[in-house]
Write a protein that holds these residues in place. Structure first.
Motif, PDB file in Angstrom:
ATOM      1  N   GLY A   1     -31.482  35.858   6.406  1.00 40.57           N
ATOM      2  CA  GLY A   1     -32.342  35.208   5.317  1.00 40.57           C
ATOM      3  C   GLY A   1     -31.782  35.785   4.014  1.00 40.57           C
ATOM      4  N   HIS A   2     -32.670  35.917   3.010  1.00 42.63           N
ATOM      5  CA  HIS A   2     -31.968  36.250   1.715  1.00 42.63           C
ATOM      6  C   HIS A   2     -32.930  37.145   0.999  1.00 42.63           C
ATOM      7  N   ALA A   3     -33.113  38.116   1.615  1.00 45.32           N
ATOM      8  CA  ALA A   3     -33.716  39.350   0.976  1.00 45.32           C
ATOM      9  C   ALA A   3     -33.574  40.791   1.939  1.00 45.32           C
TER      10      ALA A   3
ATOM     11  N   MET B   1     -25.641  31.340  -0.697  1.00 48.82           N
ATOM     12  CA  MET B   1     -24.131  31.569  -0.857  1.00 48.82           C
ATOM     13  C   MET B   1     -23.701  32.634  -1.558  1.00 48.82           C
ATOM     14  N   LEU B   2     -24.619  33.407  -2.574  1.00 51.20           N
ATOM     15  CA  LEU B   2     -24.307  34.397  -3.052  1.00 51.20           C
ATOM     16  C   LEU B   2     -24.005  35.699  -2.257  1.00 51.20           C
ATOM     17  N   ASP B   3     -24.876  35.818  -1.116  1.00 57.18           N
ATOM     18  CA  ASP B   3     -24.724  36.800  -0.313  1.00 57.18           C
ATOM     19  C   ASP B   3     -23.335  36.767   0.211  1.00 57.18           C
TER      20      ASP B   3
ATOM     21  N   GLY C   1     -33.656  40.617 -16.094  1.00 58.37           N
ATOM     22  CA  GLY C   1     -33.295  39.625 -15.323  1.00 58.37           C
ATOM     23  C   GLY C   1     -32.706  40.048 -13.847  1.00 58.37           C
ATOM     24  N   SER C   2     -32.264  38.963 -13.144  1.00 57.62           N
ATOM     25  CA  SER C   2     -31.328  39.235 -12.036  1.00 57.62           C
ATOM     26  C   SER C   2     -30.103  38.507 -12.062  1.00 57.62           C
ATOM     27  N   ALA C   3     -29.199  38.370 -11.042  1.00 58.84           N
ATOM     28  CA  ALA C   3     -27.857  37.725 -11.080  1.00 58.84           C
ATOM     29  C   ALA C   3     -27.945  36.317 -11.550  1.00 58.84           C
ATOM     30  N   THR C   4     -27.151  36.087 -12.478  1.00 56.74           N
ATOM     31  CA  THR C   4     -27.343  34.357 -13.137  1.00 56.74           C
ATOM     32  C   THR C   4     -25.992  34.115 -13.063  1.00 56.74           C
TER      33      THR C   4
ATOM     34  N   SER D   1     -34.575  29.039  -5.837  1.00 52.70           N
ATOM     35  CA  SER D   1     -35.567  30.222  -6.304  1.00 52.70           C
ATOM     36  C   SER D   1     -36.383  30.894  -5.260  1.00 52.70           C
ATOM     37  N   ASN D   2     -36.582  32.217  -5.436  1.00 52.08           N
ATOM     38  CA  ASN D   2     -36.807  33.239  -4.690  1.00 52.08           C
ATOM     39  C   ASN D   2     -38.413  33.168  -4.514  1.00 52.08           C
ATOM     40  N   PRO D   3     -38.946  33.840  -3.464  1.00 50.33           N
ATOM     41  CA  PRO D   3     -38.082  34.380  -2.172  1.00 50.33           C
ATOM     42  C   PRO D   3     -37.769  33.165  -1.320  1.00 50.33           C
TER      43      PRO D   3
ATOM     44  N   THR E   1     -39.683  43.478  -5.274  1.00 51.11           N
ATOM     45  CA  THR E   1     -38.974  42.882  -4.384  1.00 51.11           C
ATOM     46  C   THR E   1     -39.080  41.289  -4.564  1.00 51.11           C
ATOM     47  N   ARG E   2     -38.204  40.649  -3.848  1.00 54.02           N
ATOM     48  CA  ARG E   2     -38.092  39.258  -4.053  1.00 54.02           C
ATOM     49  C   ARG E   2     -39.573  38.512  -3.687  1.00 54.02           C
ATOM     50  N   ASP E   3     -40.315  39.217  -2.569  1.00 54.89           N
ATOM     51  CA  ASP E   3     -41.724  38.613  -2.462  1.00 54.89           C
ATOM     52  C   ASP E   3     -42.703  38.864  -3.703  1.00 54.89           C
TER      53      ASP E   3
ATOM     54  N   GLY F   1     -26.995  43.928  -2.878  1.00 57.45           N
ATOM     55  CA  GLY F   1     -26.535  43.347  -4.074  1.00 57.45           C
ATOM     56  C   GLY F   1     -27.201  42.784  -5.070  1.00 57.45           C
ATOM     57  N   GLY F   2     -28.299  42.121  -4.714  1.00 56.03           N
ATOM     58  CA  GLY F   2     -29.116  41.625  -5.598  1.00 56.03           C
ATOM     59  C   GLY F   2     -30.019  42.820  -6.605  1.00 56.03           C
ATOM     60  N   THR F   3     -30.166  43.813  -6.060  1.00 52.80           N
ATOM     61  CA  THR F   3     -30.940  44.735  -6.467  1.00 52.80           C
ATOM     62  C   THR F   3     -30.049  45.748  -7.574  1.00 52.80           C
ATOM     63  N   GLU F   4     -28.742  45.797  -6.960  1.00 52.04           N
ATOM     64  CA  GLU F   4     -27.739  46.279  -8.041  1.00 52.04           C
ATOM     65  C   GLU F   4     -27.527  45.640  -9.022  1.00 52.04           C
TER      66      GLU F   4
ATOM     67  N   PRO G   1     -37.467  35.492 -12.140  1.00 54.57           N
ATOM     68  CA  PRO G   1     -36.628  36.546 -11.627  1.00 54.57           C
ATOM     69  C   PRO G   1     -37.128  37.683 -11.469  1.00 54.57           C
ATOM     70  N   ARG G   2     -36.700  38.697 -10.727  1.00 48.72           N
ATOM     71  CA  ARG G   2     -37.068  40.018 -10.432  1.00 48.72           C
ATOM     72  C   ARG G   2     -36.777  40.812 -11.657  1.00 48.72           C
ATOM     73  N   LYS G   3     -37.825  42.063 -11.909  1.00 47.12           N
ATOM     74  CA  LYS G   3     -37.350  43.104 -12.795  1.00 47.12           C
ATOM     75  C   LYS G   3     -37.231  44.319 -11.667  1.00 47.12           C
TER      76      LYS G   3
HETATM   77  O1  LIG Z   1     -31.967  40.022  -6.408  1.00 52.51           O
HETATM   78  C1  LIG Z   1     -32.750  39.103  -6.824  1.00 52.51           C
HETATM   79  O2  LIG Z   1     -33.749  38.993  -7.070  1.00 52.51           O
HETATM   80  C2  LIG Z   1     -31.788  37.793  -7.376  1.00 52.51           C
HETATM   81  C3  LIG Z   1     -31.071  37.125  -6.045  1.00 52.51           C
HETATM   82  O3  LIG Z   1     -31.848  36.941  -4.937  1.00 52.51           O
HETATM   83  C4  LIG Z   1     -29.606  37.834  -5.888  1.00 52.51           C
HETATM   84  O4  LIG Z   1     -29.510  38.212  -4.695  1.00 52.51           O
HETATM   85  O5  LIG Z   1     -29.217  38.309  -6.677  1.00 52.51           O
END
Ligand SMILES: O=C(O)C[C@H](O)C(=O)O
Ligand SMILES: NC(=O)c1ccc[n+]([C@@H]2O[C@H](COP(=O)([O-])OP(=O)(O)OC[C@H]3O[C@@H](n4cnc5c(N)ncnc54)[C@H](O)[C@@H]3O)[C@@H](O)[C@H]2O)c1
Length: 355
Positions: free
Chosen positions: A218-220, A190-192, A264-267, A160-162, A128-130, A252-255, A122-124
């Motif tokens: 997409g998802h980023a 779906m999380l978006d 870590g990131s959203a779990t 799994s990202n990205p 970025t997800r990339d 939202g993910g970055t939050e 996961p991100r720190k």
């Molecule tokens: O933000 C992240 O790195 C994890 C995930 O893609 C998210 O949207 O929470």
């Protein structure tokens, strides 16, 4: 009881209570699970790859509670004995079996109807997800090679990202193996949607369960495009509300990454979203009608080969992919920005396998 027989019994119980990593295959937990699986209730067989991780553990817990699941395989490269022992004690219908390490991947996959993949780093904060591509691309490739070999007809939910690159990677692996069915490969966005429903409900002052926000692209970052003009129930937003909501959903993910400050990131919300999506896939597999969710799929909705939009889920997977519908000017500008970034992420994934 003869003393030899008694000793064997004690040894079996001991193996059950203290399965070591090396005992994973032989432990009596797994033997018991096998016995029950044979006579078990009808339902779907689901494998979670990355089951011991931050998403994987709550996702495994929630899938063990899903009445559509009869067999649940938990695979990871670490810690599956403990997670499996723990979850297997839940008095719900699904029979749980653990698999540890690459040498057990094929057994984990064989016979499965649905594979959910939250494996990877996961991100720190600041990433970025990339930035996860270099590690996660290889993990996804290996897991998808296993899927192509052992359960080529399974539906795959890729977390799994990205995601904008890992879905094209999975598609290329399946194409190479001659098993690619675009309807069965779904990137989980779906999380978006879950976030969009929550944040929009907050602004409107209504129950999030009554809100449905399509999120496409997409998802980023800017590739996450909420279509606020199509929210149900119908409503309107000021330009300030539109800008606030769009940015909050995109970030939202970055939050969460920032709030977790390196842990870590959203779990938890992701496990919830993944189960909501997997449940929709299983209801589709069962022949349910009118099951529509957003997902990142092979698509002709735009000129890009992959795009997230509403899809109808059925026995064959994503059986129908819906057009975007009328967009307002704000969304049209957002769509162009999203496509610009998406095209590069998709190409990066494709090149990783074709190179
Ligand atoms: O933000 C992240 O790195 C994890 C995930 O893609 C998210 O949207 O929470
Ligand atoms: N699609 C989404 O909306 C979304 C949301 C949140 C997180 N994610 C992504 O999900 C991934 C996992 O996040 P997390 O917080 O659970 O991470 P985590 O580090 O807590 O867990 C990842 C798990 O994957 C396992 N793993 C690593 N290599 C593996 C392999 N080759 N085979 C099987 N398992 C392997 C690890 O051992 C670990 O248990 C990350 O890439 C993250 O960015 C996606």
């Amino acid at each position: 009881m003869q003393s030899g027989e008694a000793n064997q019994r004690i040894a079996r119980i001991s193996a059950h209570l203290h399965p070591s990593n090396h005992q994973m295959e032989e432990s009596s937990i797994l033997k018991q699970a096998e016995c029950r699986a044979k006579g078990g209730a009808p339902g779907f067989k689901v494998a979670i790859l990355g089951a011991a991780g931050g998403i994987g553990q709550p996702l495994s817990l929630l899938m063990k509670m899903n009445p559509l699941v009869s067999v649940l395989h938990l695979y990871d490269v670490v810690n599956t004995p403990g997670v499996t022992a723990d979850i297997s004690h839940m008095d719900t219908g699904a029979v749980v079996k653990g698999f540890l390490g690459q040498q057990q991947l094929e057994n984990a996959l064989t016979g499965m109807d649905l594979i959910i993949i939250p494996a990877g780093v996961p991100r720190k904060p600041g990433m970025t997800r990339d930035d996860l591509f270099n590690i996660n691309a290889g993990i996804v490739r290996t897991l998808c090679e296993g899927i192509a070999k052992c359960c080529p007809n399974a539906i795959v939910n890729l977390i799994s990202n990205p995601v904008n690159s890992t879905v094209p990677i999975a598609a290329e692996v399946f194409k190479k193996a001659g098993t690619y069915d675009p309807k069965k490969l779904l990137g989980v966005t779906m999380l978006d949607v879950v976030r969009a429903n929550t944040f929009v409900a907050e602004v409107l002052g209504v129950d999030p369960r009554d809100v449905d926000v399509p999120v496409v692209g997409g998802h980023a970052g800017v590739t996450i495009l909420p279509l606020l003009s199509q929210v149900k129930p119908p409503c309107s937003f000021t330009i300030e509300e539109t800008e606030y909501l769009t940015k909050r959903i995109q970030d939202g993910g970055t939050e969460v990454v920032q709030a977790k400050a390196g842990a870590g990131s959203a779990t938890l919300s992701m496990a919830y979203a993944a189960v909501k999506f997997a449940d929709a896939c299983l209801r589709g597999l069962k022949g349910g009608a009118d099951i529509v969710e957003c997902a990142f799929v092979s698509s002709q909705v735009t000129e890009l080969p992959f795009f997230a939009s509403k899809v109808r889920l059925g026995r064959a997977g994503a059986e129908e992919i819906y057009q975007l519908g009328p967009l307002n000017e704000y969304e049209r500008v957002g769509l162009e920005k999203a496509k610009k970034e998406l095209v590069e992420s998709i190409q990066k994934g494709i090149s990783f396998i074709r190179k």
